[in-house]
Design an enzyme around this catalytic site. Structure first.
Site, PDB file in Angstrom:
ATOM      1  CB  CYS A  57      -0.881  -0.020   1.245  1.00  0.00           C
ATOM      2  SG  CYS A  57      -1.864   1.466   1.477  1.00  0.00           S
ATOM      3  CB  SER A  73      -0.495   4.172   3.850  1.00  0.00           C
ATOM      4  OG  SER A  73      -1.679   4.658   3.314  1.00  0.00           O
ATOM      5  CG  HIS A 130      -1.026  -0.546   6.540  1.00  0.00           C
ATOM      6  ND1 HIS A 130      -0.058  -0.074   5.702  1.00  0.00           N
ATOM      7  CD2 HIS A 130      -2.209  -0.228   5.965  1.00  0.00           C
ATOM      8  CE1 HIS A 130      -0.623   0.522   4.672  1.00  0.00           C
ATOM      9  NE2 HIS A 130      -1.930   0.444   4.803  1.00  0.00           N
ATOM     10  CB  CYS A 140      -5.400  -1.268   3.703  1.00  0.00           C
ATOM     11  SG  CYS A 140      -5.210   0.517   3.496  1.00  0.00           S
TER      12      CYS A 140
HETATM   13  C1  CXF Z   1      -3.237   4.411   6.448  1.00  0.00           C
HETATM   14  C2  CXF Z   1      -3.756   5.496   7.274  1.00  0.00           C
HETATM   15  C3  CXF Z   1      -2.641   6.239   7.946  1.00  0.00           C
HETATM   16  C4  CXF Z   1      -1.774   5.312   8.709  1.00  0.00           C
HETATM   17  C5  CXF Z   1      -1.286   4.189   7.852  1.00  0.00           C
HETATM   18  C6  CXF Z   1      -2.393   3.457   7.199  1.00  0.00           C
HETATM   19  N1  CXF Z   1      -4.322   3.776   5.858  1.00  0.00           N
HETATM   20  C7  CXF Z   1      -4.285   3.128   4.712  1.00  0.00           C
HETATM   21  O1  CXF Z   1      -3.407   3.050   3.907  1.00  0.00           O
HETATM   22 ZN    ZN Z   2      -3.064   1.063   3.291  1.00  0.00          ZN
END
Ligand code: CXF
Ligand code: ZN
Length: 368
Positions: free
Chosen positions: A38, A40, A59, A166
């Site tokens: 991801c 992020s 995550h 996610c």
């Molecule tokens: C994120 C939101 C901010 C912290 C890390 C994960 N969400 C999705 O990618």
């Molecule tokens: Zn994410």
């Protein structure tokens, strides 16, 4: 076991041998079958968002429970689970009002980089490594609080289950939970990355009529088209607000979703909605960003501007339902998986993501 460690921002992740303790009270040890790449995580790798280092990141994951600590009732060894990057206590005011993404438990995990008892289960060469959002799934195995997992049916492929952790929940949830998009509505999606494509999938699922997608890359616009976008705007060639007006009889859309995390495109989303319309900010902005909108439009045009975190999800209710729709052939979630990589190719997987080559890549850390 092996894990991908972030030692320093702006440096590649290092995949190394680490020690993982068994699960403590109320914790679960999971073999990570699939972990999503991801964008992020990249914010933390790049230093755009703060994190305590060294840290095992990742995550968006799914796997199989191998061991449970004392007092765990939610799952047993052998259960398949989705990992949650917003673990929620289930008892506080926010949880009880149906807003578990706002539960303080996830904030504790995020800020401490440790488990709920303040200690770490991850170590290397005698020093503690930090956990990431209570997940740390760029590893062969991980320990999570039992509040940070959702049990799912074993017939769901674990690559798809990982995406539910996610991108899918965030994108479809923004449509069905945060905005409550109505059948026949017109929708704009700004940003066709992994989450943006799930906003498109969600909009198609709830029966939106026009699904307009704006992005800078034609490759991403083509992907959006394959997931149900009805109109495409290359934002490098066309001005988004006027292009949206031209496609909607001059009025703008009912709902606009910003899925990049840029305050400028958040304002574009707000400008693109019609009178009475709703703009939803989904993308994660850099720390401390501020945005400017026309305050008069908020009043005279009764516009709504909403934030959406983790798709305003109630994970135990939403994830099994969405996965049932997938199993019934009604959600094309497997099409989101562009590539798979072994864990030690994690840096290559990020390079491909940043080059816009993939919708989503999946790491396969823990074997089968
Ligand atoms: C994120 C939101 C901010 C912290 C890390 C994960 N969400 C999705 O990618
Ligand atoms: Zn994410």
């Amino acid at each position: 076991m092996k894990a991908a460690i972030l030692y320093e921002t702006k440096q590649p992740l290092r995949v190394e041998e680490v020690e993982l303790d068994g699960p403590g009270h109320g914790e679960v040890l999971v073999r990570v079958a699939a972990a999503g790449v991801c964008h992020s995580d990249y914010h933390f790798m790049n230093g755009d968002l703060p994190i305590t280092l060294p840290c095992v990141i990742g995550h968006e994951g799914a796997g199989v429970v191998e061991e449970v600590g004392s007092n765990v009732s939610a799952v047993a060894p052998g259960d398949h689970v989705v990992m949650l990057f917003r673990a929620a206590c289930g008892r506080c005011e926010f949880c009880q009002r149906g807003r578990p993404a706002l539960c303080a438990m996830a904030g504790l995990l995020r800020n401490s980089g440790r488990m709920l008892d303040g200690t770490s289960r991850l170590h290397r060469a005698g020093t503690d490594l930090h956990h990431f959002l209570g997940v740390s799934c760029f590893a062969e195995r991980t320990v999570l609080p039992e509040q940070g997992i959702v049990k799912i049916k074993p017939e769901v492929p674990l690559e798809v289950a990982a995406l539910m952790g996610c991108a899918v929940m965030t994108g479809i949830g923004a449509v069905m939970n945060t905005a409550e998009v109505q059948p026949g509505a017109s929708v704009l999606v700004i940003g066709a990355g992994g989450v943006g494509l799930n906003v498109v999938i969600g909009a198609a699922l709830v029966g939106a009529n026009q699904i307009i997608v704006a992005d800078l890359l034609d490759s991403k616009l083509e992907m959006a088209h394959s997931f149900g976008a009805t109109h495409l705007i290359n934002a490098g060639e066309e001005e988004v607000v006027s292009a949206v007006r031209a496609l909607t009889g001059g009025e703008g859309v009912d709902y606009a979703f910003e899925v990049i995390g840029n305050p400028k495109t958040m304002a574009t989303a707000y400008q693109s909605v019609r009178r009475g319309g709703t703009a939803v900010a989904v993308g994660i902005p850099p720390l401390g960003s501020e945005m400017t909108i026309n305050a008069g439009e908020l009043v005279y045009q009764e516009k709504t501007l909403k934030g959406s975190y983790y798709g305003t999800a109630r994970p135990h209710a939403d994830m099994p339902r969405l996965l049932d729709l997938y199993l019934a052939g009604r959600l094309p979630l497997d099409k989101l998986v562009s590539r798979t990589y072994p864990l030690d190719k994690v840096n290559e997987a990020y390079a491909a993501l940043l080059a816009g080559e993939v919708a989503r890549s999946i790491l396969l850390p823990g074997g089968s």
